[in-house]
Design an enzyme around this catalytic site. Structure first.
Site, PDB file in Angstrom:
ATOM      1  N   TYR A 144       0.555  -1.222   0.059  1.00  0.00           N
ATOM      2  CA  TYR A 144      -0.110  -0.252  -0.067  1.00  0.00           C
ATOM      3  C   TYR A 144       0.769   1.203   0.107  1.00  0.00           C
ATOM      4  O   TYR A 144       1.652   1.137   0.742  1.00  0.00           O
ATOM      5  CB  TYR A 144      -1.096   0.153   1.182  1.00  0.00           C
ATOM      6  CG  TYR A 144      -1.719   1.144   1.134  1.00  0.00           C
ATOM      7  CD1 TYR A 144      -1.538   2.196   2.311  1.00  0.00           C
ATOM      8  CD2 TYR A 144      -2.791   1.564   0.441  1.00  0.00           C
ATOM      9  CE1 TYR A 144      -2.439   3.347   2.340  1.00  0.00           C
ATOM     10  CE2 TYR A 144      -3.632   2.611   0.693  1.00  0.00           C
ATOM     11  CZ  TYR A 144      -3.372   3.492   1.411  1.00  0.00           C
ATOM     12  OH  TYR A 144      -4.236   4.612   1.478  1.00  0.00           O
ATOM     13  N   ASP A 239       9.374   2.791  -0.895  1.00  0.00           N
ATOM     14  CA  ASP A 239       8.291   3.432   0.037  1.00  0.00           C
ATOM     15  C   ASP A 239       8.505   3.216   1.393  1.00  0.00           C
ATOM     16  O   ASP A 239       8.321   1.952   2.142  1.00  0.00           O
ATOM     17  CB  ASP A 239       6.937   3.145  -0.307  1.00  0.00           C
ATOM     18  CG  ASP A 239       5.857   3.787   0.526  1.00  0.00           C
ATOM     19  OD1 ASP A 239       4.753   3.660   0.293  1.00  0.00           O
ATOM     20  OD2 ASP A 239       6.192   4.478   1.551  1.00  0.00           O
ATOM     21  N   LYS A 267       4.933   9.622   7.989  1.00  0.00           N
ATOM     22  CA  LYS A 267       4.724   9.463   9.447  1.00  0.00           C
ATOM     23  C   LYS A 267       5.890   9.906  10.370  1.00  0.00           C
ATOM     24  O   LYS A 267       5.715  11.000  10.908  1.00  0.00           O
ATOM     25  CB  LYS A 267       4.805   7.824   9.529  1.00  0.00           C
ATOM     26  CG  LYS A 267       3.470   7.303   8.795  1.00  0.00           C
ATOM     27  CD  LYS A 267       3.479   5.747   8.746  1.00  0.00           C
ATOM     28  CE  LYS A 267       2.342   5.310   7.806  1.00  0.00           C
ATOM     29  NZ  LYS A 267       0.969   5.509   8.418  1.00  0.00           N
TER      30      LYS A 267
HETATM   31  P1  KE4 Z   1      -1.003   8.753   4.177  1.00  0.00           P
HETATM   32  O1  KE4 Z   1      -1.292   9.450   2.745  1.00  0.00           O
HETATM   33  O2  KE4 Z   1      -1.892   7.999   4.970  1.00  0.00           O
HETATM   34  O3  KE4 Z   1       0.063   9.850   5.009  1.00  0.00           O
HETATM   35  O4  KE4 Z   1       0.528   7.448   3.748  1.00  0.00           O
HETATM   36  C1  KE4 Z   1       0.123   6.556   2.822  1.00  0.00           C
HETATM   37  C2  KE4 Z   1       1.021   5.407   2.812  1.00  0.00           C
HETATM   38  C3  KE4 Z   1       2.108   5.482   2.038  1.00  0.00           C
HETATM   39  N1  KE4 Z   1       3.123   4.244   1.996  1.00  0.00           N
HETATM   40  C4  KE4 Z   1       2.945   3.341   3.326  1.00  0.00           C
HETATM   41  C5  KE4 Z   1       3.959   2.447   3.442  1.00  0.00           C
HETATM   42  C6  KE4 Z   1       1.843   3.618   4.128  1.00  0.00           C
HETATM   43  O5  KE4 Z   1       1.794   2.600   5.068  1.00  0.00           O
HETATM   44  C7  KE4 Z   1       0.905   4.687   4.072  1.00  0.00           C
HETATM   45  C8  KE4 Z   1      -0.221   4.594   4.821  1.00  0.00           C
HETATM   46  N2  KE4 Z   1      -0.323   3.877   5.876  1.00  0.00           N
HETATM   47  C9  KE4 Z   1      -1.828   3.331   6.501  1.00  0.00           C
HETATM   48  C10 KE4 Z   1      -1.817   2.288   7.390  1.00  0.00           C
HETATM   49  N3  KE4 Z   1      -0.864   1.203   7.129  1.00  0.00           N
HETATM   50  C11 KE4 Z   1      -2.273   4.754   6.983  1.00  0.00           C
HETATM   51  C12 KE4 Z   1      -3.504   4.606   8.039  1.00  0.00           C
HETATM   52  C13 KE4 Z   1      -4.912   5.070   7.190  1.00  0.00           C
HETATM   53  O6  KE4 Z   1      -4.945   4.705   6.238  1.00  0.00           O
HETATM   54  O7  KE4 Z   1      -5.701   5.428   8.205  1.00  0.00           O
END
Ligand code: KE4
Length: 431
Positions: A144, A239, A267
């Site tokens: 993801y 990523d 994060k």
């Molecule tokens: P954001 O757009 O949510 O800040 O980041 C996207 C993203 C990109 N790459 C990785 C490896 C990620 O894990 C994420 C977002 N992680 C999720 C949970 N695994 C965020 C939680 C959510 O979607 O509410």
């Protein structure tokens, strides 16, 4: 344990937000029940609006490696707020945070701040397409990378089948710009390039997968990935939105000693405030506007409050003696305790862990990719999640997420968590 106030708020939230939430996984659909609303966090603990206190292993999905409301982070945000929330203009904290990041990630010779992980990966892939003048992207099933249209793609039937979309609203021709192959499968990567020579701009990978649950890279996988990408004229994009400053000061690329062409961060680098970043080789990054023709922009990019939170977070980690050794020690204690608790009642589990990110799978086998992860018993996980909540342990509400140990989790917190797991497993066995 009353959650009456949370229930009232969740009912009201339904009037404003789809599913009553501002991000789908928060709705607890895969574990059942209704989400609790959080009132405050301090250190390793959070308290919901009904006053129930929990040991928190979500940590806002990764940013809070120091735990909640760390004094240095709170003070930095407060001081920055007194100087104004946002300028929409360059400010020195951007340079100060960038200096810390490029010091830890030497592969990021140039970088750009954005406001989320999605923006970081979306922008990095646009840049890779421009640099290589190719249109396709290769990702891994279970990976993801945020919710950009072409990244919401899941594996098609065959190895090199163009992807289908995981979401409504994504045109099939957009989804079809993405190829999806199994994680930890270098042969599948090579085959995709063989079937689609000269078309793939970049491989994007979570160097330690976190979004199918934690799945470590097989030995040689990352090295092979970068070599294969370069052999075929494509870029390698790590990523590291989760793994950056999580699995080590230099992220997964530092841990495994392999430099990608581009890196995406998020994060932890924002310390809980909205920050993403992408960066890499200077010759690639200089294509980004205004230096070059790849457009990317953001009203709140480099926001001074977010920069302050990121700087304070990285400085607090750096000032913590043996921070990553301590995270490793405490996380290993937790892993062993969970394994022992499950074994005591003969419940088959598989635990994957890299540093302070870990997942307990209700799975008899080894979890090495998305196919094996999805063999897990998600119903049993849901019952475990709810039992742990009753035991005041707040886990990620999905079998396919990573739990995070912070520097605020004490040995006693870990012991209490293991006690909670023992009770939870005994309840699962009894029912
Ligand atoms: P954001 O757009 O949510 O800040 O980041 C996207 C993203 C990109 N790459 C990785 C490896 C990620 O894990 C994420 C977002 N992680 C999720 C949970 N695994 C965020 C939680 C959510 O979607 O509410």
């Amino acid at each position: 344990m009353s959650t009456r106030r949370s229930q009232q708020l969740f009912a009201r939230a339904q009037e404003f937000f789809p599913g009553g939430v501002n991000s789908p996984v928060r709705a607890w659909h895969s574990v059942g029940g209704e989400p609790v609303f959080i009132a405050r966090g301090a250190g390793a603990k959070i308290v919901d609006v009904d006053g129930n206190e929990y040991l928190d292993y979500v940590g806002s999905w990764g940013p809070l490696i120091l735990g909640h409301s760390h004094p240095r982070v709170v003070a930095a945000i407060q001081a920055a707020a007194m100087r104004g929330a946002s300028y929409g203009a360059p400010c020195e904290p951007e340079i100060e945070l960038a200096q810390r990041i490029t010091g830890a990630f030497p592969s990021m010779e140039r970088m750009r701040f954005v406001s989320s992980g999605t923006e970081a990966t979306m922008s990095a892939l646009r840049l890779a397409r421009a640099f290589t003048r190719r249109s396709k992207v290769l990702k891994f099933a279970g990976g993801y990378h945020g919710h950009a249209d072409f990244l919401l793609a899941r594996a098609g039937s065959g190895i090199a089948t163009l992807a289908l979309s995981d979401s409504a609203g994504v045109p099939s021709d957009i989804a079809a710009t993405t190829l999806v192959v199994p994680y930890n499968n270098l042969q599948a990567v090579e085959q995709a390039f063989h079937v689609r020579p000269e078309e793939i701009a970049a491989i994007v990978v979570e160097p330690v997968a976190g979004n199918m649950g934690v799945v470590p890279p097989a030995p040689g996988f990352l090295q092979g990935l970068v070599a294969t990408a370069h052999h075929h004229g494509a870029l390698a994009i790590f990523d590291e939105v989760i793994t950056g400053f999580r699995v080590g000061w230099g992220g997964a690329q530092g841990l495994f000693g392999i430099a990608p062409d581009l890196t995406c961060l998020g994060k932890i680098v924002g310390g809980g405030l909205p920050v993403g970043a992408y960066g890499g080789r200077r010759e690639i990054m200089d294509l980004v506007a205004p230096s070059g023709p790849v457009y990317q922009a953001g009203t709140l990019s480099g926001n001074p409050l977010a920069m302050a939170a990121g700087i304070a977070t990285l400085d607090a980690i750096a000032d913590t003696p043996n921070a990553y050794a301590e995270l490793e020690r405490r996380s290993a204690l937790l892993e062993q305790g969970l394994r022992d608790a499950a074994r005591q009642v003969a419940i088959p589990v598989s635990v994957n862990r890299v540093g302070s990110m870990l997942t307990l799978f209700f799975n008899r086998g080894t979890v090495a990719d998305y196919d094996s992860a999805t063999q897990s018993d998600t119903d049993l996980f849901a019952r475990y999640f709810r039992a742990m909540l009753t035991n005041r342990v707040y886990l990620p509400p999905s079998q396919f997420e990573a739990a995070f140990v912070s520097l605020a989790h004490s040995d006693q917190d870990i012991a209490d968590t293991i006690d909670g797991a023992q009770t939870a497993f005994q309840g699962l066995r009894a029912s």
